[in-house]
Write a protein that holds these residues in place. Structure first.
Motif, mmCIF file in Angstrom:
data_model
loop_
_atom_site.group_PDB
_atom_site.id
_atom_site.type_symbol
_atom_site.label_atom_id
_atom_site.label_comp_id
_atom_site.label_asym_id
_atom_site.label_seq_id
_atom_site.Cartn_x
_atom_site.Cartn_y
_atom_site.Cartn_z
ATOM 1 N N PHE A 15 91.709 52.720 74.496
ATOM 2 C CA PHE A 15 92.880 51.871 74.699
ATOM 3 C C PHE A 15 92.520 50.412 74.434
ATOM 4 N N PRO A 16 93.479 49.620 73.983
ATOM 5 C CA PRO A 16 93.208 48.188 73.766
ATOM 6 C C PRO A 16 92.664 47.521 75.027
ATOM 7 N N GLY A 85 95.672 56.041 66.842
ATOM 8 C CA GLY A 85 94.337 55.670 67.305
ATOM 9 C C GLY A 85 94.280 54.202 67.658
ATOM 10 N N CYS A 86 93.076 53.731 67.964
ATOM 11 C CA CYS A 86 92.857 52.341 68.353
ATOM 12 C C CYS A 86 91.559 51.867 67.724
ATOM 13 N N THR A 87 91.547 50.652 67.216
ATOM 14 C CA THR A 87 90.309 50.135 66.641
ATOM 15 C C THR A 87 89.335 49.752 67.752
ATOM 16 N N ALA A 88 88.052 49.882 67.417
ATOM 17 C CA ALA A 88 86.968 49.474 68.314
ATOM 18 C C ALA A 88 86.245 48.314 67.658
ATOM 19 N N GLU A 89 86.211 47.174 68.337
ATOM 20 C CA GLU A 89 85.542 45.991 67.800
ATOM 21 C C GLU A 89 84.114 45.935 68.314
ATOM 22 N N GLY A 107 88.257 48.111 72.686
ATOM 23 C CA GLY A 107 89.486 48.481 71.999
ATOM 24 C C GLY A 107 90.305 47.246 71.630
ATOM 25 N N ARG A 108 90.897 47.264 70.424
ATOM 26 C CA ARG A 108 91.561 46.051 69.941
ATOM 27 C C ARG A 108 93.030 46.274 69.576
ATOM 28 N N ARG A 109 93.329 47.099 68.573
ATOM 29 C CA ARG A 109 94.713 47.249 68.129
ATOM 30 C C ARG A 109 94.996 48.693 67.729
#
Length: 238
Positions: A15-16, A85-89, A107-109
């Motif tokens: 999750f973001p 899904g969600c990006t992982a920074e 989590g980012r976007r």
């Protein structure tokens, strides 16, 4: 035409704003980490995390922690993955002597998967479209947030009565909604539905219902529902 994004298929939902540590052992994903670290652009060093649908895990994947990249014998297809899904920074990268990596991501976007490609890179990539950033919570979300927080406290007190939890609580209803989704012991499908919720109000409403259900079950039988597929998975050593 969507954006091409490297993706990790995992057995968990990101999750973001939530922290996700990962141990990178497969060579193809080591390549990805090295590429991200070497990138010179101004944008974030990020990759996509997409959750595998239950039933698609192989024995190799099930034997590893949920937060390991999926070990697949055949190319992963879009039907094996949830659609959002969600990006992982990348926030921290530690290279181990044997070439593996321990990384910490946040989590980012959120994004929607349009298609999956397994042949163009050593690692899996997907064409994705970005989901709209959630705007500032409305009056309904502001009103729901304290009710959801109270339900979460009741639920956690029943689940872990001896532990101290929620010492720091986010004021922002959207951040709270993501924290609740990641904290409660929900099924994979339920977490995925919360990630894909179109807005904070929808997510908080669903969480209030889920938390009240879980608290009721705990109060009666001191148990929460667990998918049979989860019971078949070996315990994580971490």
């Amino acid at each position: 035409m969507g954006t091409i994004l490297p993706v990790f298929p995992l057995g968990t939902v990101l999750f973001p704003g939530l922290v996700l540590p990962l141990h990178i052992f497969e060579e193809r994903y080591r390549v990805l980490v090295r590429e991200l670290v070497a990138a010179t652009g101004d944008g974030p060093q990020e990759f996509g995390v997409v959750t595998l649908r239950r039933g698609w895990e192989t024995p190799q994947a099930s034997a590893e922690d949920d937060d390991e990249p999926f070990v697949d014998e055949e190319p992963v297809t879009a039907s094996q993955l949830f659609g959002v899904g969600c990006t992982a920074e990348l926030r921290q990268v530690t290279e181990l002597p044997d070439g593996r990596f321990d990384i910490v991501t946040v989590g980012r976007r959120r994004f929607r998967v349009l298609s999956v490609e397994a042949d163009t890179h050593p690692y899996l990539t997907a064409e994705v479209e970005w989901l709209p950033d959630e705007e500032q919570a409305d009056a309904v979300a502001d009103a729901l947030a304290p009710r959801v927080l109270a339900a979460l406290r009741t639920y956690l007190d029943l689940l872990r009565p001896e532990s101290e939890v929620l010492e720091q609580v986010p004021d922002d209803p959207t951040v709270l909604s993501h924290l609740v989704a990641a904290t409660a012991q929900l099924t994979l499908d339920e977490r995925q539905e919360l990630l894909a919720a179109p807005d904070t109000t929808t997510r908080l409403r669903a969480e209030l219902r889920l938390l009240n259900r879980e608290a009721g079950l705990l109060a009666r039988v001191r148990a929460v529902p667990v998918p049979l597929s989860d019971l078949a998975r070996p315990a994580s050593p971490n």
